[in-house]
Design an enzyme around this catalytic site. Structure first.
Site, short mmCIF file in Angstrom:
data_model
loop_
_atom_site.label_atom_id
_atom_site.label_comp_id
_atom_site.label_asym_id
_atom_site.label_seq_id
_atom_site.Cartn_x
_atom_site.Cartn_y
_atom_site.Cartn_z
N ASP A 213 55.20 -76.21 -52.99
CA ASP A 213 56.31 -75.26 -53.20
C ASP A 213 55.80 -73.83 -53.13
O ASP A 213 56.46 -72.94 -52.57
CB ASP A 213 56.95 -75.50 -54.59
CG ASP A 213 57.33 -76.94 -54.82
OD1 ASP A 213 58.53 -77.24 -54.81
OD2 ASP A 213 56.42 -77.76 -54.99
N HIS A 240 58.25 -79.68 -60.39
CA HIS A 240 58.32 -79.78 -58.93
C HIS A 240 59.68 -80.42 -58.63
O HIS A 240 59.82 -81.63 -58.48
CB HIS A 240 57.19 -80.66 -58.39
CG HIS A 240 57.31 -80.99 -56.93
ND1 HIS A 240 57.42 -80.03 -55.96
CD2 HIS A 240 57.36 -82.18 -56.28
CE1 HIS A 240 57.52 -80.61 -54.77
NE2 HIS A 240 57.49 -81.92 -54.95
#
Length: 378
Positions: A213, A240
């Site tokens: 990410d 996440h």
């Protein structure tokens, strides 16, 4: 020599709880002459003792130290295979074992990747079983159900926790000395699951977390600012998943706060721009899954990067999933925070500067994960 042999044998047997009844006899016997010791050896305990000695000797040789040039990948789906391929190209390892519930799949992937080795660097890649992971420096777990279009990562909890309940005991029972790197989703929940079931030290059970990410965030900021993404320093923290936070308050471009750098490039609507970039990063996986049904190249590169930091003892700061034990008032949950990563896994978490809103959102992200954890039986 014989006395030394039996002293070593006694130490080995002390570690084997299954034959406690032999202890008193051996404690007395080991102090006597070699003749009596030899008689004991050839009489009633001959078969049991020899088998025990051989088994323990092999096991102790296997687990004495982790082989820093060996990696194990458990799960040979899209992510596992792509990670294995990236690691083969990296040159980090000289031995790689692939394990899958479908042994033919593991062996097939190993063969396929091996055929490219003459074009890269020497490495022995093979399909194996859990006995082959004992001396691996890093045990990568990618096994689990894939995220389908319309599913969130948290929707995978029940299916993948059950899969981990069959995998982690296999690892724990072999007294492995390597670091467990969890990649399967939901990665924060599964890293917590692996930690609780394995009994491993907290520093040696980590997840890939928001390393990917964060890479996506740097990519989007690089495009927005027309600057090399490697010059951008910023993190995605927390889960996440859908409650992740883009920590813009500490983001900078080569030391210049990101908002100031935006103005240097002619962008002034900071709140709108950062919100759009954060949403794009958060929804990247959904977009890719909608278009090609799975994501695997990006995460494979993230896996390779984490392995580099561990194998080379780089002390790199990466936003991996690790156990929270009081930072920002968050306890007993695994989520992503920047951490120093080296040969022993996570050395310490790094308390980056966050504004009040980011801290509040981080706590909310932790609560989201805790609610899921509360529904799991370990």
């Amino acid at each position: 020599m014989l006395r030394i042999f039996f002293l070593e044998l006694y130490i080995i047997m002390e570690q084997e709880r299954k034959i406690k009844k032999v202890y008193p006899f051996l404690k007395k016997t080991v102090m006597r002459t070699e003749t009596i010791l030899l008689a004991v050896f050839y009489r009633s305990y001959q078969q049991k003792v020899v088998q025990l000695y051989v088994r323990k000797e092999i096991r102790m040789q296997d687990i004495g130290k982790a082989n820093l040039r060996k990696v194990a990948v458990i799960g040979c789906g899209f992510v596992g295979s792509a990670s294995a391929f990236a690691l083969m190209q990296s040159g980090l390892f000289s031995e790689m074992v692939l394990i899958d519930a479908d042994t033919d799949k593991a062996q097939g992937e190993a063969l396929d990747i091996s055929h490219g080795v003459p074009l890269a660097r020497p490495i022995n890649i093979y399909g194996g079983n859990y006995d082959d992971i004992v001396d691996a420096a890093i045990i990568i777990i990618t096994a689990g159900a894939n995220q389908k279009p319309g599913e969130t990562r948290l929707d995978l909890v029940k299916k993948n926790v059950n899969i981990y309940k069959s995998i982690i005991p296999e690892i724990a029972s072999r007294n492995c000395h390597g670091t467990i790197l969890v990649v399967s989703n939901p990665v924060d929940i599964l890293t917590y699951t692996a930690l609780k079931i394995s009994g491993f030290p907290k520093n040696r059970v980590i997840g890939s977390g928001t390393v990917l990410d964060t890479s996506r965030l740097k990519h989007e900021l690089g495009k927005h600012l027309s600057v090399d993404s490697r010059s951008i320093h910023a993190f995605i923290i927390g889960e996440h998943g859908d409650s992740e936070i883009a920590a813009f308050s500490s983001a900078n471009v080569s030391g210049i706060p990101v908002n100031e750098f935006c103005e240097l490039r002619g962008f002034y609507h900071h709140e709108k721009s950062t919100r759009e970039i954060a949403e794009k990063v958060k929804n990247s996986a959904y977009e890719i899954i909608e278009k090609k049904h799975a994501t695997y190249y990006g995460i494979a590169m993230a896996v390779k990067r984490i392995c580099e930091a561990i194998l080379r003892d780089e002390k790199s700061i990466l936003p991996v999933s690790s156990y929270m034990d009081g930072a920002y008032g968050i306890h007993d949950v695994v989520l992503s925070m920047p951490a120093i990563v080296g040969k022993d896994g996570v050395e310490m978490q790094v308390p980056i500067s966050l504004d009040d809103q980011e801290i509040e959102r981080l706590k909310e992200s932790a609560e989201t994960l805790k609610k899921v954890i509360q529904g799991i039986e370990f």
